[in-house]
Design a protein around this motif. Structure first.
Motif, short mmCIF file in Angstrom:
data_model
loop_
_atom_site.label_atom_id
_atom_site.label_comp_id
_atom_site.label_asym_id
_atom_site.label_seq_id
_atom_site.Cartn_x
_atom_site.Cartn_y
_atom_site.Cartn_z
N LEU A 10 1.60 -5.87 1.94
CA LEU A 10 2.64 -4.89 1.65
C LEU A 10 2.19 -3.48 2.05
O LEU A 10 2.97 -2.72 2.62
CB LEU A 10 3.00 -4.93 0.17
CG LEU A 10 4.03 -3.90 -0.30
CD1 LEU A 10 5.34 -4.07 0.45
CD2 LEU A 10 4.24 -4.01 -1.80
N GLU A 11 0.94 -3.13 1.79
CA GLU A 11 0.45 -1.79 2.11
C GLU A 11 0.58 -1.49 3.60
O GLU A 11 1.00 -0.41 4.00
CB GLU A 11 -1.01 -1.61 1.68
CG GLU A 11 -1.25 -1.72 0.18
CD GLU A 11 -1.41 -3.16 -0.27
OE1 GLU A 11 -1.53 -4.07 0.57
OE2 GLU A 11 -1.39 -3.38 -1.49
N SER A 12 0.22 -2.45 4.41
CA SER A 12 0.31 -2.29 5.86
C SER A 12 1.76 -2.13 6.31
O SER A 12 2.08 -1.29 7.14
CB SER A 12 -0.34 -3.48 6.55
OG SER A 12 -0.25 -3.38 7.93
N ALA A 13 2.63 -2.94 5.76
CA ALA A 13 4.06 -2.86 6.10
C ALA A 13 4.64 -1.51 5.69
O ALA A 13 5.41 -0.91 6.44
CB ALA A 13 4.82 -3.99 5.44
N LEU A 14 4.26 -1.02 4.53
CA LEU A 14 4.78 0.28 4.08
C LEU A 14 4.26 1.42 4.94
O LEU A 14 4.99 2.39 5.20
CB LEU A 14 4.43 0.51 2.61
CG LEU A 14 5.20 -0.35 1.62
CD1 LEU A 14 4.70 -0.12 0.20
CD2 LEU A 14 6.69 -0.09 1.72
#
Length: 65
Positions: A10-14
């Motif tokens: 999720l962190e990478s996508a955000l």
């Protein structure tokens, strides 16, 4: 729509989403809905960042492939 990234983090996508949102304010300031974050659960949870064709062309128009 163009897929920019697909990840299980999720962190990478955000991070990708925020970066493309910022670029959309530069390239398409009058257009809305240029960047999308999709979430899926097939074969595990994943997150996908997609951008509009208009934003894609404005960002990559000068890139030689």
């Amino acid at each position: 729509m163009r897929q920019i990234s697909k990840t299980k983090r999720l962190e990478s996508a955000l991070e990708d989403y925020k970066r493309w949102q910022w670029l959309s304010t530069i390239h398409c300031p009058d257009a809305t809905d240029q960047v999308f974050l999709k979430i899926g659960i097939e074969q595990g949870l994943w997150f996908q960042v997609q951008i509009s064709e208009q934003l894609y062309l404005r960002e990559f128009r000068d890139v030689a492939f």
